[in-house]
Scaffold this motif. Structure first.
Motif, PDB file in Angstrom:
ATOM      1  N   TYR A  73       0.844  -1.202   0.000  1.00 19.47           N
ATOM      2  CA  TYR A  73       0.000   0.000   0.000  1.00 19.47           C
ATOM      3  C   TYR A  73       0.877   1.248   0.000  1.00 19.47           C
ATOM      4  O   TYR A  73       1.975   1.249   0.563  1.00 19.47           O
ATOM      5  CB  TYR A  73      -0.885  -0.032   1.251  1.00 19.47           C
TER       6      TYR A  73
ATOM      7  N   GLU B 110      -1.930   7.375   8.995  1.00 24.46           N
ATOM      8  CA  GLU B 110      -2.829   6.377   8.410  1.00 24.46           C
ATOM      9  C   GLU B 110      -2.411   4.965   8.809  1.00 24.46           C
ATOM     10  O   GLU B 110      -3.268   4.101   9.035  1.00 24.46           O
ATOM     11  CB  GLU B 110      -2.858   6.515   6.891  1.00 24.46           C
TER      12      GLU B 110
ATOM     13  N   THR C 158      -4.973   2.627  10.823  1.00 20.82           N
ATOM     14  CA  THR C 158      -5.333   1.327  10.247  1.00 20.82           C
ATOM     15  C   THR C 158      -5.127   0.211  11.256  1.00 20.82           C
ATOM     16  O   THR C 158      -5.970  -0.672  11.418  1.00 20.82           O
ATOM     17  CB  THR C 158      -4.494   1.050   8.987  1.00 20.82           C
TER      18      THR C 158
ATOM     19  N   PRO D  17      -8.924  -3.132   6.544  1.00 21.87           N
ATOM     20  CA  PRO D  17     -10.055  -2.470   5.888  1.00 21.87           C
ATOM     21  C   PRO D  17     -10.131  -2.869   4.409  1.00 21.87           C
ATOM     22  O   PRO D  17      -9.102  -3.004   3.736  1.00 21.87           O
ATOM     23  CB  PRO D  17      -9.742  -0.978   6.039  1.00 21.87           C
ATOM     24  N   ALA D  18     -11.347  -3.023   3.902  1.00 25.10           N
ATOM     25  CA  ALA D  18     -11.545  -3.470   2.523  1.00 25.10           C
ATOM     26  C   ALA D  18     -10.928  -2.500   1.517  1.00 25.10           C
ATOM     27  O   ALA D  18     -10.409  -2.923   0.481  1.00 25.10           O
ATOM     28  CB  ALA D  18     -13.043  -3.632   2.245  1.00 25.10           C
ATOM     29  N   THR D  19     -10.949  -1.198   1.825  1.00 27.16           N
ATOM     30  CA  THR D  19     -10.405  -0.209   0.886  1.00 27.16           C
ATOM     31  C   THR D  19      -8.918  -0.444   0.626  1.00 27.16           C
ATOM     32  O   THR D  19      -8.451  -0.314  -0.513  1.00 27.16           O
ATOM     33  CB  THR D  19     -10.601   1.210   1.431  1.00 27.16           C
ATOM     34  N   ILE D  20      -8.183  -0.785   1.670  1.00 26.35           N
ATOM     35  CA  ILE D  20      -6.743  -1.042   1.518  1.00 26.35           C
ATOM     36  C   ILE D  20      -6.507  -2.331   0.751  1.00 26.35           C
ATOM     37  O   ILE D  20      -5.658  -2.401  -0.142  1.00 26.35           O
ATOM     38  CB  ILE D  20      -6.061  -1.087   2.901  1.00 26.35           C
ATOM     39  N   ARG D  21      -7.283  -3.355   1.054  1.00 26.24           N
ATOM     40  CA  ARG D  21      -7.105  -4.647   0.372  1.00 26.24           C
ATOM     41  C   ARG D  21      -7.422  -4.530  -1.114  1.00 26.24           C
ATOM     42  O   ARG D  21      -6.724  -5.092  -1.962  1.00 26.24           O
ATOM     43  CB  ARG D  21      -7.993  -5.698   1.035  1.00 26.24           C
ATOM     44  N   ILE D  22      -8.467  -3.769  -1.435  1.00 20.49           N
ATOM     45  CA  ILE D  22      -8.856  -3.598  -2.839  1.00 20.49           C
ATOM     46  C   ILE D  22      -7.774  -2.843  -3.605  1.00 20.49           C
ATOM     47  O   ILE D  22      -7.388  -3.231  -4.710  1.00 20.49           O
ATOM     48  CB  ILE D  22     -10.198  -2.837  -2.933  1.00 20.49           C
ATOM     49  N   LYS D  23      -7.267  -1.771  -3.000  1.00 20.26           N
ATOM     50  CA  LYS D  23      -6.272  -0.955  -3.699  1.00 20.26           C
ATOM     51  C   LYS D  23      -4.979  -1.727  -3.932  1.00 20.26           C
ATOM     52  O   LYS D  23      -4.390  -1.661  -5.016  1.00 20.26           O
ATOM     53  CB  LYS D  23      -5.983   0.322  -2.910  1.00 20.26           C
TER      54      LYS D  23
ATOM     55  N   GLN E  20      -5.330  -4.198  -6.719  1.00 22.06           N
ATOM     56  CA  GLN E  20      -5.277  -3.576  -8.026  1.00 22.06           C
ATOM     57  C   GLN E  20      -3.843  -3.263  -8.439  1.00 22.06           C
ATOM     58  O   GLN E  20      -3.496  -3.325  -9.626  1.00 22.06           O
ATOM     59  CB  GLN E  20      -6.105  -2.286  -8.028  1.00 22.06           C
TER      60      GLN E  20
END
Length: 469
Positions: A348, A356, A360, A380-386, A389
């Motif tokens: 990340y 942050e 987290t 958090p899902a936002t970190i895993r998704i980013k 990607q």
């Protein structure tokens, strides 16, 4: 005598600088590629380094972190045939000696080498090691080390300090570190939050007031400027200060005198000023939203804190430090960090920086408080998704190797026969594609007889009909 390293792909430039250095009584060596330069820097120390920017195998500025991590930090002189204002700005912020554009004359080289060598020798002689108490500043990267060296230097004086950096990089923490390592450490560290300073009450909060000066002023009260007397006044996010209040701040900073509301006499406050901002004050001055005279007063000594994405080596240390801290605060056994948990955090880019990271991990502890091992599922899902990607898919074998209790049979290595069959089928398919199904041509290429070729096609269930079949 100085040891000089020249890193430039132009051999003529290298020989010219070497010649000038030799004539001045110094020793010089050169290399024309960055990879060789990295090896030399690992094994040798230098007082002066001439560094080209555009090299065949990369950007010379990428070497600066390695150079700055040397036990004896050399003076770096950038030499380039392509002037770049952004590159020059980056170089000077990294602490280079000078940024020169080719062609370079013998006189210019003579002056640069003489000055840099003298400066380096005097710096080495007169600089005494400074022990910096930095309990809460975590990391060992060259970028962070540069900021810490600057902080250590400024602790010894009382000059104004401006700390710049993105949100969450630890500006207040650095300010507190400077205060705690200074001669004022026994006195107060007073924070003025410029983002939440109400204009209607600003004078009362900053200057204090006398009893009865306004409704509700039952008692006299000292302001923040007075509370900082003998200690440190920290102006947090000074870039948010309204323009009409900047003049007031300027006068107090200059004179260190002010008059409490309702008082007939001025009060003196001997405070040390440290300011911080995540904004570009220079651009704000150009735009007319920040006073030029206040800007010049603030920037006596500037420390720029690098964002976390520029010092990725520190992320792992920050994670381990904070997880251990949370475990100790909650009086629980130290949690294990699974490989996939660390992979996501290290992949990340942390736009919110150190703050942050800590926020987290606070969230993770809420979710996994009773669990012994932290997994990526807890993040958090936002970190895993980013990170998903951004990450390239890694081979399954590489992932499994990170788990020592998983045995090799689970890697599903094919048997020799299966592997041979797979390779054989792939080979036959390539031959058919290359010959467009011409059996006669395929047999000629493979050296197989027609009957043997047909037998193999049948074995692997490949089409047996083609040209000249």
């Amino acid at each position: 005598m100085a040891r000089i390293l020249i890193i430039d792909d132009d051999r003529a430039i290298c020989k010219l600088i070497s010649s000038v250095a030799d004539r001045l009584g110094h020793t010089a060596q050169y290399t024309t590629d960055l990879e060789r330069a990295r090896t030399i820097l690992q094994n040798q120390q230098f007082e002066i380094i001439f560094l080209d920017v555009k090299m065949p195998d990369g950007n010379g500025l990428d070497l600066l972190p390695q150079i700055k991590s040397s036990a004896v930090v050399p003076e770096v002189i950038i030499i380039t045939g392509y002037w770049d204002s952004n590159g020059a700005e980056l170089a000077f912020k990294s602490g280079v000696w000078d940024y020169l554009e080719k062609p370079i004359t013998v006189n210019a080289l003579t002056l640069q080498i003489t000055r840099a060598a003298l400066y380096h020798s005097e710096k080495t002689i007169h600089t005494t090691p400074v022990f910096l108490k930095r309990d809460q500043i975590i990391g060992t990267s060259p970028e962070l080390k540069t900021a810490l060296i600057q902080a250590a230097l400024v602790c010894q004086s009382t000059v104004n300090v401006l700390i710049t950096g993105e949100t969450g990089t630890g500006k207040e923490l650095f300010a507190r570190t400077i205060h705690s390592n200074s001669s004022r450490s026994e006195m107060d560290f007073v924070v003025v939050d410029c983002t939440s300073l109400p204009e209607t009450l600003a004078e009362s909060i900053l200057f204090g007031h006398e009893k009865g000066v306004y409704t509700g002023a039952v008692n006299a009260r000292d302001g923040l400027f007075k509370m900082a007397d003998g200690g440190t006044l920290f102006l947090d996010e000074i870039g948010e200060l309204p323009l009409n209040m900047q003049k007031t701040f300027l006068r107090v900073i200059q004179e260190q005198n002010f008059r409490p509301l309702g008082s007939k006499t001025e009060i003196k406050s001997d405070f040390r000023l440290i300011a911080a901002t995540n904004k570009n004050l220079e651009k704000m001055v150009d735009a007319g939203s920040f006073r030029k005279d206040l800007f010049f007063r603030l920037q006596t000594f500037t420390i720029n804190l690098p964002p976390l994405r520029h010092r990725p080596d520190d992320v792992k240390d920050l994670i381990k430090f904070y997880v251990q801290k949370l475990c100790q605060e909650n009086k629980i056994e130290t949690k294990e960090l699974s490989p996939d948990f660390m992979d996501v955090l290290l992949s990340y880019d942390w736009p919110g920086n150190v703050r942050e990271v800590f926020n987290t991990l606070d969230s993770v502890f809420t979710v996994a408080f009773s669990e012994q091992t932290l997994f990526s599922q807890h993040l958090p899902a936002t970190i895993r998704i980013k990170t998903k990607q951004l990450q390239q898919q890694k081979p399954l074998e590489d992932e499994i190797k990170k788990w020592p209790h998983i045995q090799k049979p689970l890697l599903r290595i094919p048997t020799f026969t299966n592997h041979k069959d797979t390779s054989e089928r792939h080979y036959l398919k390539e031959v058919l594609e290359a010959t467009q199904g011409n059996i006669q041509e395929a047999c000629s290429i493979t050296g197989l007889s027609r009957s043997r070729f047909y037998a193999l096609l049948k074995k692997h269930r490949l089409p047996t009909k083609g040209k000249n079949s």
